[in-house]
Scaffold this motif. Structure first.
Motif, PDB file in Angstrom:
ATOM      1  N   LYS A 166       0.832  -1.207   0.000  1.00 28.87           N
ATOM      2  CA  LYS A 166       0.000   0.000   0.000  1.00 28.87           C
ATOM      3  C   LYS A 166       0.866   1.257   0.000  1.00 28.87           C
ATOM      4  CE  LYS A 166      -4.081  -1.868   2.376  1.00 28.87           C
ATOM      5  NZ  LYS A 166      -4.910  -1.796   3.611  1.00 28.87           N
TER       6      LYS A 166
ATOM      7  N   ARG B 217       2.235   1.839  -3.413  1.00 32.51           N
ATOM      8  CA  ARG B 217       1.216   2.424  -4.287  1.00 32.51           C
ATOM      9  C   ARG B 217       0.999   3.891  -3.961  1.00 32.51           C
ATOM     10  NH1 ARG B 217      -1.279  -2.648  -3.478  1.00 32.51           N
ATOM     11  NH2 ARG B 217      -2.620  -1.809  -1.841  1.00 32.51           N
TER      12      ARG B 217
ATOM     13  N   GLU C 208       1.433   7.196  -6.322  1.00 35.18           N
ATOM     14  CA  GLU C 208       0.367   8.180  -6.528  1.00 35.18           C
ATOM     15  C   GLU C 208       0.873   9.598  -6.288  1.00 35.18           C
ATOM     16  OE1 GLU C 208      -2.542   6.895  -3.768  1.00 35.18           O
ATOM     17  OE2 GLU C 208      -3.249   5.198  -4.994  1.00 35.18           O
TER      18      GLU C 208
ATOM     19  N   GLU D  76       7.898   4.734 -10.352  1.00 37.10           N
ATOM     20  CA  GLU D  76       7.432   4.327  -9.019  1.00 37.10           C
ATOM     21  C   GLU D  76       8.273   5.077  -7.996  1.00 37.10           C
ATOM     22  OE1 GLU D  76       7.661   0.093  -8.655  1.00 37.10           O
ATOM     23  OE2 GLU D  76       5.865  -0.264  -9.868  1.00 37.10           O
TER      24      GLU D  76
END
Length: 328
Positions: free
Chosen positions: A139, A142, A146, A250
């Motif tokens: 998480k 991710r 974002e 990323e």
């Protein structure tokens, strides 16, 4: 239009190059959830609020698309919105607006770093990695991705957050490391003979990624180039360095570095190539490689000389072959 808004921005004159997009939404009074929905969408695309019901983004192709989609949603919900390309007139400057975005992203990065450090401390006490911890780490990865997508002006806090998360992710037992290695081998095998999709108009990162894919990941790879808008992959297709791609930026990594990490490629010369690509693509001078400026100049000339993406990959691959040989 009230004077407060006029004091912030001026609609660009013909021929001007406005750097900012301004969205002024007008929502129906009911239902109340529309305002909550709007705030969540604005937060997701990285828009900043200046005054009451005035929101800005830097003017880029992807942000124009984001605001246009948001305006369409507002209209569909029974509201309306004005979307401008604008320049600061009074009360704010370009530099001041950039600073607002950096401050917001620094706060986001700080939150990720603190959570990663807290999880690392807890794991040190427990002495092992649980399934729930792995999910929490995923998480955080991710979330970092974002934030990076809406970090329009390279906030300084992302490096610390990335280091904290990398330290958290790489700590594990020998058995866990072996499991990760086997998983990466399986991923590489499953990628053989795929169609690799990316944005048309390839340049540094995409040319380097295609070279890496064809030479070290999927020798049978074919490549497909699509417009930069949202693209849904077909069976047998894998996206890279584009919106919602399987392999893209990323956190602090460019797409080339992401491919190295995700496929478990541990080659010092390839890491050095990745540092060159990072310096050129991310423009943050993180590695300050002496080769970066020369490689960028050569690739810029290649792009000017060749309009066809496949030809760029072919000629660019020879450039990266030479760079890789030099760095070995």
């Amino acid at each position: 239009m009230n004077d407060t808004i006029i004091s912030i921005v001026q609609v660009a004159e013909p021929g001007a190059e406005p750097r900012w997009l301004v969205l002024i939404p007008q929502l129906p009074t009911k239902p109340d959830y529309l305002r909550v929905k709007l705030q969540r969408r604005l937060q997701r695309i990285g828009a900043m609020g200046l005054k009451s019901s005035v929101y800005i983004l830097p003017r880029r192709p992807e942000t124009v698309e984001d605001f246009e989609w948001l305006r369409a949603e507002i209209v569909e919900d029974g509201g309306d919105a004005i979307l401008w390309a604008a320049v600061p007139l009074a009360g704010e400057t370009d530099e001041g607006l950039e600073a607002l975005f950096r401050q917001a992203r620094d706060a986001d990065y700080k939150e990720v770093g603190m959570l990663a450090q807290e999880m690392s401390d807890n794991r040190s006490q427990d002495g092992q990695r649980s399934g729930s911890l792995e999910r929490e780490i995923a998480k955080l990865h991710r979330r970092l991705g974002e934030i990076d997508k809406i970090d329009f002006f390279a906030a300084s806090g992302r490096h610390a957050a990335q280091r904290a998360l990398e330290n958290l992710s790489t700590r594990g037992s020998p058995a866990e490391i072996a499991d990760t290695t086997r998983a990466r081998v399986a991923v590489r095998a499953s990628s053989a003979g795929k169609t690799w999709v990316t944005r048309e108009g390839v340049f540094v990162d995409r040319i380097a990624c295609a070279w890496l894919i064809r030479r070290f990941i999927d020798p049978l790879a074919t490549f497909k180039f699509v417009p930069p808008a949202r693209y849904s992959p077909r069976p047998g297709e894998v996206r890279f360095d584009m919106y919602q791609a399987e392999y893209t930026h990323e956190g602090d990594r460019c797409s080339f570095e992401t491919l190295l990490q995700r496929f478990g490629i541990d080659d010092p010369a390839l890491r050095a190539v990745g540092e060159v690509v990072h310096d050129i693509d991310c423009k943050d001078e993180k590695f300050d490689r002496p080769e970066s400026s020369g490689v960028e100049s050569i690739l810029a000339g290649l792009v000017k000389a060749q309009s066809q993406d496949l030809r760029r990959l072919e000629l660019g691959g020879a450039i990266f072959d030479a760079l890789y040989a030099q760095l070995q």
